[in-house]
Design a protein around this motif. Structure first.
Motif, PDB file in Angstrom:
ATOM      1  N   TYR A  15     -11.529   0.792   0.182  1.00 53.65           N
ATOM      2  CA  TYR A  15     -10.406   1.598  -0.290  1.00 53.65           C
ATOM      3  C   TYR A  15      -9.899   1.220  -1.689  1.00 53.65           C
ATOM      4  CZ  TYR A  15      -7.949  -2.411   1.821  1.00 53.65           C
ATOM      5  OH  TYR A  15      -7.533  -3.672   2.169  1.00 53.65           O
ATOM      6  N   LYS A  58     -10.027   6.493   1.393  1.00 50.22           N
ATOM      7  CA  LYS A  58      -9.777   6.897   0.012  1.00 50.22           C
ATOM      8  C   LYS A  58      -9.936   5.714  -0.931  1.00 50.22           C
ATOM      9  CE  LYS A  58      -6.538  10.727   0.758  1.00 50.22           C
ATOM     10  NZ  LYS A  58      -5.146  11.216   0.474  1.00 50.22           N
ATOM     11  N   LYS A  59     -10.035   6.002  -2.215  1.00 48.85           N
ATOM     12  CA  LYS A  59     -10.112   4.957  -3.243  1.00 48.85           C
ATOM     13  C   LYS A  59      -8.787   4.897  -3.997  1.00 48.85           C
ATOM     14  CE  LYS A  59     -14.556   3.615  -3.138  1.00 48.85           C
ATOM     15  NZ  LYS A  59     -14.992   2.226  -2.942  1.00 48.85           N
ATOM     16  N   TYR A  60      -8.224   3.685  -4.096  1.00 50.35           N
ATOM     17  CA  TYR A  60      -6.944   3.498  -4.773  1.00 50.35           C
ATOM     18  C   TYR A  60      -7.096   2.529  -5.949  1.00 50.35           C
ATOM     19  CZ  TYR A  60      -4.884   5.437  -0.488  1.00 50.35           C
ATOM     20  OH  TYR A  60      -4.546   6.236   0.573  1.00 50.35           O
ATOM     21  N   LYS A  68       0.828  -1.208   0.000  1.00 57.00           N
ATOM     22  CA  LYS A  68       0.000   0.000   0.000  1.00 57.00           C
ATOM     23  C   LYS A  68       0.864   1.260   0.000  1.00 57.00           C
ATOM     24  CE  LYS A  68      -3.635  -2.281   2.725  1.00 57.00           C
ATOM     25  NZ  LYS A  68      -4.227  -2.402   4.080  1.00 57.00           N
ATOM     26  N   PRO A  69       0.299   2.381  -0.468  1.00 55.68           N
ATOM     27  CA  PRO A  69       1.023   3.658  -0.406  1.00 55.68           C
ATOM     28  C   PRO A  69       1.308   4.044   1.048  1.00 55.68           C
ATOM     29  CG  PRO A  69      -0.835   3.802  -1.916  1.00 55.68           C
ATOM     30  CD  PRO A  69      -0.974   2.506  -1.186  1.00 55.68           C
ATOM     31  N   ALA A 104       3.559   1.826  -5.645  1.00 52.56           N
ATOM     32  CA  ALA A 104       2.835   2.198  -4.420  1.00 52.56           C
ATOM     33  C   ALA A 104       3.159   3.637  -4.033  1.00 52.56           C
ATOM     34  CB  ALA A 104       3.196   1.241  -3.288  1.00 52.56           C
ATOM     35  N   ASP A 142     -10.672   1.145  -5.766  1.00 52.22           N
ATOM     36  CA  ASP A 142     -11.525   1.649  -6.843  1.00 52.22           C
ATOM     37  C   ASP A 142     -11.785   0.507  -7.813  1.00 52.22           C
ATOM     38  OD1 ASP A 142     -12.746   2.897  -8.972  1.00 52.22           O
ATOM     39  OD2 ASP A 142     -11.327   4.565  -9.079  1.00 52.22           O
ATOM     40  N   GLY A 176       0.900   5.925  -5.697  1.00 47.19           N
ATOM     41  CA  GLY A 176      -0.520   5.910  -5.397  1.00 47.19           C
ATOM     42  C   GLY A 176      -1.279   4.649  -5.751  1.00 47.19           C
ATOM     43  N   TYR A 177      -0.564   3.591  -6.150  1.00 57.68           N
ATOM     44  CA  TYR A 177      -1.221   2.335  -6.494  1.00 57.68           C
ATOM     45  C   TYR A 177      -1.132   1.348  -5.328  1.00 57.68           C
ATOM     46  CZ  TYR A 177      -0.989   4.033 -11.312  1.00 57.68           C
ATOM     47  OH  TYR A 177      -1.125   4.775 -12.452  1.00 57.68           O
ATOM     48  N   ILE A 178      -2.139   0.511  -5.196  1.00 55.43           N
ATOM     49  CA  ILE A 178      -2.049  -0.660  -4.334  1.00 55.43           C
ATOM     50  C   ILE A 178      -1.689  -1.835  -5.245  1.00 55.43           C
ATOM     51  CG2 ILE A 178      -3.380  -2.334  -2.984  1.00 55.43           C
ATOM     52  CD1 ILE A 178      -4.871  -0.036  -1.723  1.00 55.43           C
ATOM     53  N   PHE A 183      -1.431   5.686   3.337  1.00 61.93           N
ATOM     54  CA  PHE A 183      -2.660   4.943   3.050  1.00 61.93           C
ATOM     55  C   PHE A 183      -3.804   5.420   3.940  1.00 61.93           C
ATOM     56  CE2 PHE A 183      -5.413   1.326   4.249  1.00 61.93           C
ATOM     57  CZ  PHE A 183      -6.015   1.106   3.011  1.00 61.93           C
TER      58      PHE A 183
END
Length: 723
Positions: free
Chosen positions: A581, A499-501, A491-492, A532, A583, A535-537, A495
């Motif tokens: 969390y 929020k939506k990732y 995770k970022p 990550a 998207d 901003g990506y999981i 995190f």
């Protein structure tokens, strides 16, 4: 949905990094080797049991040295040999001792052929006299010293040669070797790739006999690849490659008696269309063991051949409804009883058999897998092995008596433990890492497992990483389609569960594989951390068909590759997409080789689940892949056409809605670029938009120079633009 945390070691790691800087990873650093770990190169345990040798390069002179160290103190005992003292040899890449350690085989000028095969220049160094001589002026393959150290056998131009150092006599054992027709003493392409060996000959214990395999591949269809290079005209690389359902090479067994100057073929029985995946002399110099397997690879005979009479006798038979894995675990004890590993009780375990083939006892038992067999300590009557008994994402080193009693876990740290035992098994070097600890090398007591001293660690790397925003893997399990699957997630840093990732999934998914394990980072892991940081999981799930959870789980995909595995990835994506969390409209997936086959299928078959996919060097139809691997899991296309076609991405291109990047190397001898070309044509005829890239003259690994950097830049940009 149920996601269960497996352990919380990563929380401690996060705590350690609270004061760290936030430096971002770059692709230039990742593929430039900035985060490589230090290791022990070419370690050999000396026969005295108190010392080991390693290959080291002198940083000042550039010479290659074989250095000998004392186990107990870690102090250097001596420099056994240095390339600086050998005329005409600036350096060497590898070495091998004779059994008595009086002679050393040195390899140099190595030239890679396929994944495991190479040819090179070899020298023999005589330890007592400090003498050196070159085995051959030409590059040779797979040289092997005889047990007494007085002879060497090797392959040159598909023929076997034997050189006697004492008499100076050189004998050419075969003379019919010819490229793309007859191979003696080394394997053909498909054996090398799928049975994982190249040298197809072995010395008897008394150094008087050589057993070898001969491959007649005249009837095997040829495959050709254009090699473009920089010349005006491209060249063609033409080699024999048996695709699923096509003819294999005809394999036969021979025994050469050096003293009698005799060469005889061994008739193994009434086998038709069969494989010989292993040959090995027993402790008795007149008894050769041969493993013979049917084409479906679900019936295996262990045969003992009497070298005097050439008479074969089946001493052990293994059957399986799906397939049998070939290993190198067969070990002969002094009384010619033997150690064998098998999945016959549902899990891979160790068995002890009498020389007659009668079962003496099952050494290990339980609902867990033995993952490596290290050897037998005859003094203490202990079997040393590695297993996943402490959780299938971990590995531990164990000792157990030959009668299956007094089992002891020697390793103590949770993660991946591997062992290199001394010749007498009194000591071992433990190789340890986990998701938060780079490789540590310690000397341990072979009986108790107690650490005697540290040999090497990677604290310098860990200190270097302290300035980076290191993103730890969170290990967990997820319930998918009635199974509990292993998963990790990155995770970022900041995190926020509210929020939506976007979610980017990685998988390989091939039979018996494992991508979710508690080990130190590989290059791709730093890439995932980089994503990550942006901003990506990133997540990875090992679905049905993957390894180390028992034979039933591993063989669930039999005769239907790409069905259940794809269902698992789609179901996992949907479950993760339902998390607060994630998207769900921004889920991507990628994979290489089998993983590319999977990612293509996922995008085409679940267009409303995946927004994008990347497939690197993918199999797009198993009809294009080799006999041994493909038929092991699918039988032949003639027997199981549905299994080949129902899950071929080529047949599902109409489902493409999202963004698709397709990548291949033009000189991929393993998964031919034909796979990508056929998929491209199908996509074009379906009028589907997609992106693709071909890397000229690159093989299945797609590397060399800036190639990897370019590829990962391309993939990173594709992710940013489309996810």
């Amino acid at each position: 949905m149920k996601i269960t945390k497996l352990f919380f070691g990563f929380i401690v790691f996060i705590g350690l990094l609270t004061t760290a800087q936030d430096k971002a990873f770059t692709l230039e650093e990742i593929w430039g080797g900035a985060f490589r770990t230090e290791n022990l190169q070419s370690l050999h345990s000396m026969k005295n049991g108190t010392q080991y040798s390693v290959l080291e390069k002198d940083k000042v002179s550039g010479a290659t040295n074989i250095e000998v160290y004392n186990y107990e103190t870690g102090e250097k005992a001596k420099t056994l040999i240095s390339s600086s003292s050998i005329e005409g040899l600036d350096s060497f890449q590898g070495y091998a001792f004779s059994k008595d350690e009086n002679r050393i085989l040195l390899s140099s000028e190595m030239e890679q052929i396929y994944r495991r095969s190479s040819r090179g220049i070899y020298h023999i160094y005589d330890v007592p006299s400090n003498g050196v001589f070159k085995v051959s002026e030409k590059k040779i393959q797979s040289p092997m010293l005889s047990p007494d150290g007085n002879k060497i056998a090797y392959v040159q131009d598909n023929n076997i040669y034997m050189l006697n150092f004492v008499t100076g006599q050189e004998i050419q054992l075969t003379d019919d070797g010819k490229k793309n027709e007859i191979i003696n003493g080394i394997t053909d392409w498909v054996y090398e790739e799928e049975f994982s060996f190249v040298r197809a000959f072995d010395w008897s214990a008394d150094s008087n006999k050589i057993a070898f395999l001969r491959f007649d591949e005249k009837e095997v269809p040829e495959f050709s690849m254009d090699v473009y290079g920089k010349a005006l005209y491209q060249k063609q690389d033409v080699f024999k490659y048996p695709k699923a359902g096509e003819k294999n090479a005809k394999v036969s067994l021979f025994i050469a008696d050096i003293n009698a100057m005799a060469l005889d073929q061994v008739k193994l029985g009434e086998y038709k269309d069969f494989y010989i995946p292993r040959i090995k002399w027993t402790a008795n110099p007149d008894i050769l063991s041969v493993q013979v397997m049917n084409r479906h690879q679900n019936n295996l005979d262990l045969i003992f051949v009497d070298a005097k009479t050439k008479t074969p006798k089946v001493v052990l038979n293994e059957k399986d409804e799906a397939y049998i894995d070939i290993t190198d675990n067969l070990t002969f004890l002094e009384d010619n009883s033997f150690i064998w590993t098998s999945e016959k009780d549902g899990y891979n375990h160790i068995y002890h058999y009498a020389t007659t083939g009668e079962l003496i006892n099952q050494v290990t038992k339980g609902n867990w897998e033995v993952t490596q067999y290290y050897g037998y300590d005859k003094k203490n009557k202990k079997v040393l092995y590695q297993s996943v008994e402490n959780g299938n994402i971990n590995r531990d080193v164990y000792a157990i008596t030959l009668d299956g009693k007094d089992k002891k876990r020697l390793s103590t740290k949770e993660g991946i433990n591997d062992a290199e035992f001394s010749a007498d098994f009194s000591l071992y070097i433990n190789y340890f890492s986990n998701a938060t600890t780079p490789y540590e090398y310690t000397l341990n007591n072979g009986t108790t497992g107690k650490v005697i001293r540290e040999i090497k660690n990677n604290k310098t790397l860990l200190d270097n990483l302290a300035q980076y925003d290191v993103r730890p893997k969170e290990f967990s399990t997820i319930e998918v389609n009635g199974e509990t699957l292993n998963m990790w997630m990155i995770k970022p840093k900041d995190f926020d569960p509210k929020k939506k990732y976007p979610l980017f999934m990685y998988q390989y998914s091939g039979p018996g594989s494992q991508m979710v394990k508690n080990s130190w980072h590989r290059a791709n892991d730093y890439w995932y951390m980089m994503l990550a940081q942006q901003g990506y999981i990133v997540a990875c799930i090992d679905g049905k068909g993957t390894g180390f959870k028992g034979a039933k789980f591993k063989k669930a995909t039999q005769n239907d590759l790409g069905n259940l595995e794809v269902q698992d990835q789609i179901a996992a994506a949907k479950q993760l997409g339902a998390l607060e969390y994630i998207d769900a409209a921004r889920i991507g997936i990628w994979g290489w080789s089998y993983g590319g086959f999977m990612s293509s299928n996922c995008l085409f078959k679940a267009p409303n689940t995946f927004k994008m996919a990347i497939a690197v060097a993918p199999v797009t139809s198993w009809r294009f892949y080799d006999t041994i691997y493909t038929e092991r899991y699918l039988m032949t296309p003639q027997e199981n056409a549905k299994g080949y076609d129902s899950n071929s991405p080529i047949n599902f291109v109409d489902g493409l809605k999202g963004k698709f990047l397709l990548v291949h190397g033009s000189a991929d001898d393993n998964v031919h670029v034909q796979n990508t070309m056929q998929l491209v044509e199908a996509l074009v005829q379906a009028n589907k938009d997609f992106d693709w890239a071909i890397y000229p003259d690159k093989n299945h690994g797609i590397y060399g120079g800036n190639t990897r950097l370019h590829l990962y830049n391309k993939m990173t940009n594709f992710i940013k633009e489309n996810l």
